[in-house]
Design an enzyme around this catalytic site. Structure first.
Site, PDB file in Angstrom:
ATOM      1  N   HIS A 109       0.365   4.140  -2.749  1.00 17.30           N
ATOM      2  CA  HIS A 109       0.027   5.514  -2.391  1.00 17.30           C
ATOM      3  C   HIS A 109       1.138   6.488  -2.774  1.00 17.30           C
ATOM      4  O   HIS A 109       0.862   7.676  -2.988  1.00 17.30           O
ATOM      5  CB  HIS A 109      -0.270   5.612  -0.894  1.00 17.30           C
ATOM      6  CG  HIS A 109      -1.654   5.168  -0.539  1.00 17.30           C
ATOM      7  ND1 HIS A 109      -2.521   5.936   0.199  1.00 17.30           N
ATOM      8  CD2 HIS A 109      -2.333   4.032  -0.837  1.00 17.30           C
ATOM      9  CE1 HIS A 109      -3.682   5.299   0.344  1.00 17.30           C
ATOM     10  NE2 HIS A 109      -3.574   4.133  -0.265  1.00 17.30           N
ATOM     11  N   GLY A 131       3.962  10.551  -8.863  1.00 17.64           N
ATOM     12  CA  GLY A 131       4.759   9.454  -9.371  1.00 17.64           C
ATOM     13  C   GLY A 131       5.519   8.735  -8.274  1.00 17.64           C
ATOM     14  O   GLY A 131       5.442   9.082  -7.085  1.00 17.64           O
ATOM     15  N   HIS A 188      -6.253  -5.843  -3.167  1.00 16.11           N
ATOM     16  CA  HIS A 188      -7.194  -5.939  -2.044  1.00 16.11           C
ATOM     17  C   HIS A 188      -7.300  -7.363  -1.508  1.00 16.11           C
ATOM     18  O   HIS A 188      -8.020  -7.595  -0.539  1.00 16.11           O
ATOM     19  CB  HIS A 188      -8.576  -5.435  -2.467  1.00 16.11           C
ATOM     20  CG  HIS A 188      -8.633  -3.964  -2.691  1.00 16.11           C
ATOM     21  ND1 HIS A 188      -9.721  -3.322  -3.235  1.00 16.11           N
ATOM     22  CD2 HIS A 188      -7.718  -2.982  -2.452  1.00 16.11           C
ATOM     23  CE1 HIS A 188      -9.487  -2.029  -3.317  1.00 16.11           C
ATOM     24  NE2 HIS A 188      -8.271  -1.798  -2.854  1.00 16.11           N
ATOM     25  N   THR A 189      -6.586  -8.281  -2.122  1.00 12.07           N
ATOM     26  CA  THR A 189      -6.529  -9.632  -1.552  1.00 12.07           C
ATOM     27  C   THR A 189      -5.711  -9.642  -0.263  1.00 12.07           C
ATOM     28  O   THR A 189      -5.762 -10.598   0.498  1.00 12.07           O
ATOM     29  CB  THR A 189      -5.933 -10.626  -2.567  1.00 12.07           C
ATOM     30  OG1 THR A 189      -6.149 -11.959  -2.098  1.00 12.07           O
ATOM     31  CG2 THR A 189      -4.437 -10.419  -2.759  1.00 12.07           C
ATOM     32  N   ASN A 220      -3.918   8.983   3.693  1.00  9.55           N
ATOM     33  CA  ASN A 220      -2.621   8.389   4.035  1.00  9.55           C
ATOM     34  C   ASN A 220      -2.395   8.211   5.537  1.00  9.55           C
ATOM     35  O   ASN A 220      -1.347   7.706   5.948  1.00  9.55           O
ATOM     36  CB  ASN A 220      -1.487   9.248   3.471  1.00  9.55           C
ATOM     37  CG  ASN A 220      -1.346   9.094   1.970  1.00  9.55           C
ATOM     38  OD1 ASN A 220      -1.726   8.069   1.404  1.00  9.55           O
ATOM     39  ND2 ASN A 220      -0.819  10.120   1.314  1.00  9.55           N
ATOM     40  N   ARG A 240       0.834  -1.209   0.000  1.00  8.72           N
ATOM     41  CA  ARG A 240       0.000   0.000   0.000  1.00  8.72           C
ATOM     42  C   ARG A 240       0.868   1.257   0.000  1.00  8.72           C
ATOM     43  O   ARG A 240       0.540   2.261  -0.646  1.00  8.72           O
ATOM     44  CB  ARG A 240      -0.916  -0.008   1.227  1.00  8.72           C
ATOM     45  CG  ARG A 240      -1.923   1.123   1.250  1.00  8.72           C
ATOM     46  CD  ARG A 240      -2.850   1.003   2.442  1.00  8.72           C
ATOM     47  NE  ARG A 240      -3.859   2.048   2.423  1.00  8.72           N
ATOM     48  CZ  ARG A 240      -4.203   2.773   3.477  1.00  8.72           C
ATOM     49  NH1 ARG A 240      -3.627   2.539   4.652  1.00  8.72           N
ATOM     50  NH2 ARG A 240      -5.127   3.699   3.390  1.00  8.72           N
TER      51      ARG A 240
END
Length: 348
Positions: A87, A93, A217-218, A117, A83
């Site tokens: 993010h 970038g 999202h697994t 965040n 994640r």
């Protein structure tokens, strides 16, 4: 005899072709650019395999060893580091701008301070790796952005004990970090498919990338406030999103009763949130995705077909690998752009 010779010739040709394919897939120990380029297109101009091969030969092993130790001690760390990379890349970038600390306790202007965040974690792992690499290779210019990209790959790859995708390196670190840009540029969990597709296209990511990267999202959990409207006030009339499986909605409501508690977490892939697999897509097909953005994948014919095909883990794994390479190339800084931070939390 002529037919037999033709058959033998055909077999030899096939064997030769297989050798070429295998060689291309494995790549060359020295660089690997040309071998990987055909398989992983859009990997970022200015990036290459083994960028630090001469300046810090131990880099990838050090990153891997520390990352694997962290994930071994805490299985939730894989989702956190993945994640963190995600993010980072969608805001300015893949330049490690998400790592930059506020100037003081009253400063809420950096990316870290953005609402999206505030639950991002894993920063201390990047710090530890940067410090170790600086000790091992004091003369090497190793970017925090490359560490973030490598750590995400190694965290997800830990159960397999081998890399699930190649990481092209050579990124440089950004010098700007704005909470307003994080709020603007990070995809929303409440978006419909058209909004998501348009948003991803801004970063040169197509529908396949969108569906494959949703498979992240697994791993991991979400927090009740992110699902609250979908459960209790979807259209503003105290209703539940009709796209949610009723039994799944009942379960979510039991976990997230009003008022929404930001400390309460929910698995994004129920029963499988610590395992990198394709179970997420099974849930989506049963209308058991946690977010509206998950359900949105079934509203587009191409995306719905991809969801179905990605229920096969090997198919998903290959697509996810390519899409992670594509995401890792978003608006990268290379050459003389940006800087190489001495401390990942502060601009030089």
């Amino acid at each position: 005899m002529k037919m037999r010779r033709n058959n033998i010739h055909t077999i030899l040709v096939l064997v030769s072709l297989m050798a070429v394919v295998i060689t291309s897939a494995v790549g060359d120990d020295d660089d690997g650019d040309d071998d990987y380029r055909e398989i992983y297109n859009n990997h970022g101009v200015g990036l290459r395999m083994n960028f630090y091969g001469k300046s810090c030969e131990t880099l990838e092993k050090t990153v891997r060893d520390i990352t694997w130790a962290k994930v071994s001690a805490d299985q939730t760390m894989a989702a956190k580091l993945l994640r963190l990379h995600y993010h980072d890349c969608f805001v300015r970038g893949c330049d490690a701008s998400i790592l930059i600390d506020p100037l003081n306790s009253d400063d809420n202007t950096t990316e870290k301070s953005a609402i999206q965040n505030r639950s991002v974690k894993g920063y201390e792992v990047i710090d530890e790796i940067k410090e170790k690499l600086t000790s091992e290779c004091p003369d090497a210019q190793i970017s925090c952005a490359d560490i973030v990209a490598l750590t995400a790959r190694d965290a997800v790859s830990y159960p397999n004990k081998k890399p699930l995708w190649p990481v092209f390196t050579g990124r440089r670190d950004g010098r700007v970090s704005l909470a307003t840009e994080a709020s603007r540029d990070l995809p929303s969990a409440s978006s419909n498919f058209n909004t998501l597709s348009t948003h991803f296209a801004r970063f040169n990511l197509d529908e396949t990338d969108l569906v494959a990267l949703s498979g992240a999202h697994t791993l991991g959990v979400t927090h009740c406030p992110l699902m609250f409207r979908r459960l209790y006030n979807f259209t503003g009339n105290g209703d539940t999103d009709p796209a949610l499986d009723p039994d799944y909605a009942t379960m979510l409501k039991a976990t997230c009763p009003p008022p929404a508690n930001p400390r309460t977490t929910v698995e994004m892939d129920p029963g499988s949130s610590l395992i990198f697999d394709s179970h997420y897509y099974d849930g989506v097909t049963r209308n058991q995705g946690a977010f509206s953005s998950d359900a949105a994948l079934l509203t587009n014919p191409l995306a719905a077909r991809l969801v179905e095909s990605f229920r096969d883990f090997d198919t998903f794994k290959s697509a996810f690998a390519r899409s992670m390479v594509h995401m890792g190339a978003i608006d990268i800084l290379t050459g003389d752009e940006g800087e190489i931070r001495t401390n990942c939390r502060f601009i030089n």
